[in-house]
Design an enzyme around this catalytic site. Structure first.
Site, PDB file in Angstrom:
ATOM      1  N   GLU A 173       1.237   7.530  -3.376  1.00 23.09           N
ATOM      2  CA  GLU A 173       2.794   7.766  -3.408  1.00 23.09           C
ATOM      3  C   GLU A 173       3.075   8.793  -4.439  1.00 23.09           C
ATOM      4  O   GLU A 173       4.240   8.947  -4.721  1.00 23.09           O
ATOM      5  CB  GLU A 173       3.214   6.126  -4.035  1.00 23.09           C
ATOM      6  CG  GLU A 173       2.803   5.845  -5.425  1.00 23.09           C
ATOM      7  CD  GLU A 173       3.537   4.890  -6.093  1.00 23.09           C
ATOM      8  OE1 GLU A 173       3.605   3.759  -5.422  1.00 23.09           O
ATOM      9  OE2 GLU A 173       4.079   5.268  -7.103  1.00 23.09           O
ATOM     10  N   CYS A 215       0.904   1.102  -3.231  1.00 18.77           N
ATOM     11  CA  CYS A 215      -0.313   0.815  -3.673  1.00 18.77           C
ATOM     12  C   CYS A 215      -1.227   0.495  -2.456  1.00 18.77           C
ATOM     13  O   CYS A 215      -2.594   0.352  -2.944  1.00 18.77           O
ATOM     14  CB  CYS A 215      -0.463  -0.201  -4.890  1.00 18.77           C
ATOM     15  SG  CYS A 215       0.285   0.361  -6.089  1.00 18.77           S
ATOM     16  N   HIS A 273      -6.433  -5.543  -5.964  1.00 23.19           N
ATOM     17  CA  HIS A 273      -5.234  -4.474  -6.992  1.00 23.19           C
ATOM     18  C   HIS A 273      -5.128  -4.807  -8.184  1.00 23.19           C
ATOM     19  O   HIS A 273      -4.848  -6.465  -8.578  1.00 23.19           O
ATOM     20  CB  HIS A 273      -4.071  -4.492  -5.943  1.00 23.19           C
ATOM     21  CG  HIS A 273      -3.058  -3.590  -6.519  1.00 23.19           C
ATOM     22  ND1 HIS A 273      -3.389  -2.176  -6.787  1.00 23.19           N
ATOM     23  CD2 HIS A 273      -1.855  -3.789  -6.821  1.00 23.19           C
ATOM     24  CE1 HIS A 273      -2.395  -1.764  -7.227  1.00 23.19           C
ATOM     25  NE2 HIS A 273      -1.450  -2.701  -7.534  1.00 23.19           N
TER      26      HIS A 273
END
Lengths: 353, 135
Positions: free
Chosen positions: A86, A118, A241
């Site tokens: 990103e 993400c 994550h």
């Protein structure tokens, strides 16, 4: 319910992997001291900060060079270079062509930049699994890399880090980890976003928790385990994550995992949230120590929102190849602490005009 | 802006793409039309390893345009293990720690940025070597 597992018709796996983490570290205490008189609780110990000459392109190049060293293939064997981030340096102009040229993989290669907060890195890797699994190509490179932005004083400034991981997907024979299957879970959930000309992202504060991170990660993880008829104790490692330490720890517990399964791949406390790279950098740390036969569950999360759950089994090739490039812990140990003022300078947050 | 000039040298800048002379075997960087050793017009492409050591160095405090925001930084003559010597910025190192003979390796980094709307130039720099080299 229909089995939603993704599995290629030709067996594939990870042929090579590589990581890059910048040298500089900003202790979270520095942010707390600057903005709250030191009173704020700290979500991590410290985060990795890119130097003045680093960005998503340079991070991707070094991670990919390390992946090629471990794969032992020529750069021209790569038929795709897909980079999830990103923080692509250009709004228009691909990061992937610069990386392809620097690796020596251009010009006959697919190249493209991906964005899914993400989750863009694992999305690119699953596409690579499709390309190789369909026998359109023998090798494809998926990268997750970011130099994440955090608004000064915002909760994200404590954790928004920098790093990258590169994964080369190839045929299962010769792979150092076999791809067993993946399952993705995606909804329109507005927990975190950035509009085109905005310098910093906005987020829904507490909304980023239960309806976003936990719902997607836990659902994707559970559905994958069910679809593969597996129990958590059949996995040696789990990597989720990791936007902070608390979230992945709680989600891993909800999924039924134990600390010894998640500790190796939980790096956020020492390098921050590396966004598109976060779950993949954790995976590289696990591959650095895993043994043949170990199973690994990786679940990414990207805001907006979705999760990719990926199941891997390590093969006997891991021993020969992991020493061919620097380990993830080598990059974490290469540490230079900086203060908040130096951080502002390195991240270009001082406006001269 | 020097779009064409930078575009032409991207291979050598991004990854130390050099040449080997097929008359005398000299390894050459940067690539050129005539071999600097035997003056014959013959060469083949050669990917240099990027491994080298600091031959000499200095610290730049008064940097040229486009580089001021990076000052102070270390600039070095680096002798590549294949022989050629080149000038490059050192990175990921405190200028005070640089010494003659320091083992270094090539990395691709941002060299300069043309304002808010121009191009970003990438190219080689060198940093202290991370891994002991396999025999």
């Amino acid at each position: 319910m229909k089995n939603m597992l993704l599995q290629p018709s030709r067996p594939v796996g990870i042929t090579g992997y590589g990581v890059y983490i910048p040298r500089y570290r900003l202790p979270a205490q520095e942010v707390s001291d600057a903005w709250t008189g030191g009173s704020a609780g700290l979500p991590i110990l410290e985060k990795a900060v890119p130097g003045l000459d680093e960005d998503t392109t340079t991070i991707s190049i070094e991670a990919a060079r390390n992946a090629l060293l471990r794969a032992g293939i020529a750069p021209t064997d790569l038929r795709a270079i897909w980079i999830g981030s990103e923080s692509h340096p250009y709004a228009v102009k691909p990061t992937s062509t610069i990386v392809a040229e620097a690796l020596g993989a251009a010009p006959m290669v697919q190249a493209g930049d991906w964005e899914f907060a993400c989750k863009a890195g694992t999305e690119a890797i699953i596409a690579a699994v499709g390309l190789v699994g369909s026998e359109m190509a023998d090798y494809a490179l998926g990268i997750g890399a970011d130099t994440a932005q955090g608004r000064p004083g915002d909760a994200l400034e404590y954790t928004a880090g920098a790093g990258g991981a590169a994964i080369i997907i190839g045929p299962a024979h010769g792979a150092l980890a076999r791809f067993e299957g993946s399952l993705s879970y995606v909804t329109d959930t507005p927990d975190f976003w950035r509009r085109p000309r905005a310098e910093y992202p906005s987020h829904g504060m507490r909304f980023t928790g239960d309806p976003a991170y936990f719902h997607h990660i836990v659902t994707a993880g559970q559905m994958l385990l069910e679809a593969m008829d597996r129990r958590p104790d059949e996995y040696r490692y789990v990597v989720l994550h990791q936007p902070n330490v608390k979230f992945p720890t709680r989600a891993a517990k909800q999924l039924g995992f134990k600390p010894e399964q998640w500790e190796t791949g939980l790096l956020v406390g020492r390098i921050g949230n590396t966004y598109s790279a976060a779950s993949l950098v954790g995976l590289t740390a696990v591959l650095d120590v895993a043994e043949p036969g170990d199973r690994i569950l990786v679940v990414s999360f990207g805001s907006g929102a979705g999760s990719d759950a990926i199941s891997l089994e390590v093969t006997e090739h891991i021993h020969d190849r992991r020493l061919l490039a620097p380990a993830t812990e080598d990059y974490i140990a290469r540490r230079t602490a900086i203060d908040y003022a130096t951080y502002l300078r390195y991240r270009g947050k001082l406006r001269m005009k | 802006m020097h779009i064409a000039r930078n575009w032409r040298v991207k291979k050598q800048r991004y990854s130390l793409h050099g040449e080997i002379c097929h008359h005398c075997g000299a390894k050459v960087f940067p690539p050129r039309d005539i071999c600097p050793e035997c003056a014959k017009p013959a060469y083949d492409p050669l990917q240099l390893s990027g491994q080298g050591e600091v031959y000499s160095h200095t610290t730049v405090y008064d940097a040229p345009a486009g580089f001021q925001h990076q000052a102070p930084y270390a600039l070095a003559l680096v002798r590549l293990e294949e022989g050629p010597m080149l000038t490059a910025q050192l990175t990921d190192v405190d200028p005070k720690e640089v010494h003659i003979g320091m083992p270094v390796e090539m990395v691709t980094r941002k060299l300069s940025v043309e304002g808010d709307e121009g191009l970003i130039q990438y190219g080689y720099k060198f940093r202290p070597r991370m891994m002991a080299r396999a025999a």
